[in-house]
Design a protein around this motif. Structure first.
Motif, short mmCIF file in Angstrom:
data_model
loop_
_atom_site.label_atom_id
_atom_site.label_comp_id
_atom_site.label_asym_id
_atom_site.label_seq_id
_atom_site.Cartn_x
_atom_site.Cartn_y
_atom_site.Cartn_z
N VAL A 1 0.86 -1.18 0.00
CA VAL A 1 0.00 0.00 0.00
C VAL A 1 0.89 1.23 0.00
N ARG A 2 0.52 2.19 -0.79
CA ARG A 2 1.25 3.46 -0.81
C ARG A 2 0.29 4.60 -0.55
N ILE A 3 0.72 5.51 0.27
CA ILE A 3 -0.06 6.73 0.48
C ILE A 3 0.85 7.90 0.11
N ASP A 4 0.41 8.66 -0.86
CA ASP A 4 1.23 9.75 -1.40
C ASP A 4 2.63 9.26 -1.77
N GLY A 5 2.68 8.07 -2.35
CA GLY A 5 3.95 7.55 -2.85
C GLY A 5 4.79 6.82 -1.82
N GLU A 6 4.43 6.93 -0.55
CA GLU A 6 5.23 6.27 0.50
C GLU A 6 4.57 4.96 0.90
N THR A 7 5.38 3.92 1.07
CA THR A 7 4.83 2.65 1.54
C THR A 7 4.20 2.86 2.92
N ALA A 8 3.00 2.31 3.10
CA ALA A 8 2.30 2.51 4.38
C ALA A 8 1.67 1.21 4.84
N GLN A 9 1.39 1.12 6.13
CA GLN A 9 0.63 0.00 6.67
C GLN A 9 -0.76 0.01 6.04
N PRO A 10 -1.26 -1.15 5.59
CA PRO A 10 -2.59 -1.17 4.97
C PRO A 10 -3.67 -0.55 5.86
N GLY A 11 -3.54 -0.72 7.16
CA GLY A 11 -4.53 -0.18 8.08
C GLY A 11 -4.70 1.34 7.97
N ARG A 12 -3.67 2.01 7.49
CA ARG A 12 -3.75 3.47 7.35
C ARG A 12 -4.80 3.90 6.33
N LEU A 13 -5.12 2.99 5.40
CA LEU A 13 -6.13 3.31 4.39
C LEU A 13 -7.46 3.68 5.05
N LEU A 14 -7.70 3.09 6.22
CA LEU A 14 -8.97 3.33 6.91
C LEU A 14 -9.10 4.76 7.40
N ASP A 15 -7.99 5.47 7.42
CA ASP A 15 -8.06 6.89 7.78
C ASP A 15 -8.75 7.70 6.69
N TYR A 16 -8.82 7.13 5.49
CA TYR A 16 -9.32 7.91 4.35
C TYR A 16 -10.66 7.41 3.82
N LEU A 17 -10.73 6.10 3.66
CA LEU A 17 -11.91 5.52 2.99
C LEU A 17 -12.35 4.26 3.70
N ARG A 18 -13.63 3.97 3.61
CA ARG A 18 -14.15 2.69 4.12
C ARG A 18 -15.01 2.06 3.04
N PRO A 19 -14.43 1.33 2.14
CA PRO A 19 -15.27 0.65 1.15
C PRO A 19 -16.12 -0.44 1.82
N VAL A 20 -17.37 -0.49 1.44
CA VAL A 20 -18.32 -1.50 1.94
C VAL A 20 -18.98 -2.09 0.70
N TRP A 21 -19.10 -3.41 0.62
CA TRP A 21 -19.64 -3.95 -0.63
C TRP A 21 -20.73 -4.99 -0.43
N ALA A 22 -21.53 -5.09 -1.47
CA ALA A 22 -22.52 -6.16 -1.55
C ALA A 22 -22.37 -6.82 -2.91
N THR A 23 -22.31 -8.13 -2.91
CA THR A 23 -22.07 -8.87 -4.16
C THR A 23 -23.16 -9.94 -4.34
N PRO A 24 -23.30 -10.45 -5.56
CA PRO A 24 -24.30 -11.50 -5.79
C PRO A 24 -24.05 -12.75 -4.93
N GLU A 25 -22.81 -12.96 -4.53
CA GLU A 25 -22.51 -14.14 -3.70
C GLU A 25 -23.23 -14.06 -2.35
N GLN A 26 -23.60 -12.85 -1.95
CA GLN A 26 -24.29 -12.71 -0.65
C GLN A 26 -25.78 -12.95 -0.75
N ASP A 27 -26.27 -13.29 -1.94
CA ASP A 27 -27.71 -13.48 -2.08
C ASP A 27 -28.24 -14.64 -1.25
N ARG A 28 -27.35 -15.53 -0.87
CA ARG A 28 -27.77 -16.62 0.00
C ARG A 28 -26.96 -16.60 1.29
#
Ligand SMILES: Nc1ncnc2c1ncn2[C@@H]1O[C@H](COP(=O)(O)OP(=O)(O)O)[C@@H](O)[C@H]1O
Ligand SMILES: [Mg+2]
Length: 392
Positions: free
Chosen positions: A117-144
């Motif tokens: 993971v890179r933030i502004d070009g610098e390697t970062a801990q993946p957990g830092r991404l949560l400071d910016y965005l929280r993707p939440v998803w729903a997929t067809p696999e969850q239909d059941r």
């Protein structure tokens, strides 16, 4: 301003960070050799034929949070392969936010198993991404989801927990690692080699601690989600009454302290040694917890529902998750794969209205543009075809 102190939400200063994605760039990611999409702030509709690369694009955005993304795939699978190529190329996904932050992820060598993971070009801990965005998803696999295997359901729920409480991912992975190690020792003992009891005790103590933390976080998240579901009872989506079926979570719900829960898990594991060794599986512990759901209106288990009903329950749960994240943290980004295709007209309209009302940056896919007619004038429409993205 950042919200996280030592990985926990600093509620005293919590304020929603309202960043949105302004561009998305893919390089050798899945079916895309190179693609770039400029984004306005509202919803984005991705339409195009089967196999066009719509889900690939959602998957790319889902990688802007720690973990395996929306397909549960490995980094090695994501690199673009020409027909006949055995190993995926080095790949990158990059987004730019409206405060000019650049978030990126990818691998630098073909076939590499771990993405960086890179933030502004610098390697970062993946957990830092949560400071910016929280993707939440729903997929067809969850239909059941509710009639699916227990482990899948728990994985789904743990991701909901973790989006608001990053420590939960660490607790679950520490737990799983120790559990694998314990099972290895017990398997060795089956083969006649003596399992070191001191080492087993130490592992089970560790499992108790990590398991208790996970159980407490799950219960807290369940309560927050249920409150968000209840607050949405005026919407035309079915509501679920959620529960967690597992002894550790039941203790947590009854108000037990972390050490008590940890001791109960540890002792349960110690008692289960012989049985686990004989079975070659870990039959006790909070990895066996189940998420239960009752379709409130029908007063019947969600598992009995049709896939359309389960889909509507899952979507409501996802919207409840978005609503609880919106109150406390970085911007939720909603990824809905093929969702409108599974909803009746009224719910589809309600979904679009809600996305507009929440001012959500939502990425939605469907094979037919017509499915999104209700969003005309309120969303960006992008046609996906042959590895290219075209505004239309
Ligand atoms: N690593 C990869 N390299 C090249 N193509 C890939 C890779 N992974 C998946 N694909 C291709 O992507 C296409 C599926 O894209 P997808 O996003 O699932 O389509 P849809 O638009 O139906 O959602 C398939 O044709 C598949 O072969
Ligand atoms: Mg798809």
């Amino acid at each position: 301003m950042r919200l996280w102190k030592n990985g926990a939400v600093d509620t005293a200063t919590a304020e929603r960070i309202d960043l949105s994605l302004i561009s998305l760039t893919l390089t050798d990611f899945r079916s895309y050799a190179g693609a770039r999409l400029e984004l306005a702030s509202g919803p984005v509709v991705l339409h195009g034929p089967n196999g066009a690369g719509k889900t690939n694009l959602l998957e790319a955005v889902s990688l802007l949070t720690p973990g395996k993304g929306l397909r549960g795939a490995t980094a090695a699978e994501m690199g673009r392969r020409e027909p006949g190529e055995a190993v995926g190329r080095a790949w990158a996904v990059m987004v730019e936010l409206d405060d000019e932050t650049r978030l990126g992820t990818g691998v630098q060598t073909a076939g590499a198993a771990r993405r960086i993971v890179r933030i502004d070009g610098e390697t970062a801990q993946p957990g830092r991404l949560l400071d910016y965005l929280r993707p939440v998803w729903a997929t067809p696999e969850q239909d059941r989801l509710f009639s699916d295997a227990r482990a899948e359901r728990l994985k789904f729920f743990d991701r909901l927990v973790f989006a608001a409480d990053p420590d939960h991912a660490a607790a679950v992975s520490a737990y799983e690692k120790a559990l694998r190690e314990r099972l290895r020792l017990l398997n060795d003992a089956q083969d006649g080699r003596e399992a070191d009891p001191v080492w087993l005790d130490a592992l089970e103590a560790r499992l108790g601690e990590a398991g208790a933390r996970a159980a407490l976080a799950r219960v807290a998240a369940l309560q927050a989600l249920q409150a968000a579901i209840d607050a949405r009872s005026d919407r035309p989506f079915p509501q679920a009454d959620l529960g967690l079926d597992g002894p550790a979570e039941q203790m947590a719900e009854a108000g037990a302290e972390e050490d008590e829960i940890a001791a109960a898990i540890r002792d349960g594991l110690a008692r289960a040694r012989a049985r686990d060794g004989a079975a070659g599986r870990s039959l006790f512990g909070p990895h066996r917890t189940d998420l239960t759901a009752l379709h409130r209106e029908k007063n019947r288990p969600a598992a009995e529902g049709s896939s359309g009903e389960q889909k509507a329950l899952v979507l409501n749960l996802i919207l409840a998750q978005i609503s609880r994240l919106s109150h406390q943290s970085a911007r939720p980004v909603l990824l809905l794969d093929e969702a409108p295709a599974h909803l009746d007209e009224a719910r589809r309209a309600a979904l679009f209205d809600e996305i507009t009302a929440l001012d959500l940056q939502a990425f939605m896919t469907g094979t037919e543009r017509g499915l999104f007619a209700g969003l005309e004038g309120r969303a960006q429409f992008v046609r996906v075809a042959g590895g290219a993205l075209e505004r239309d």
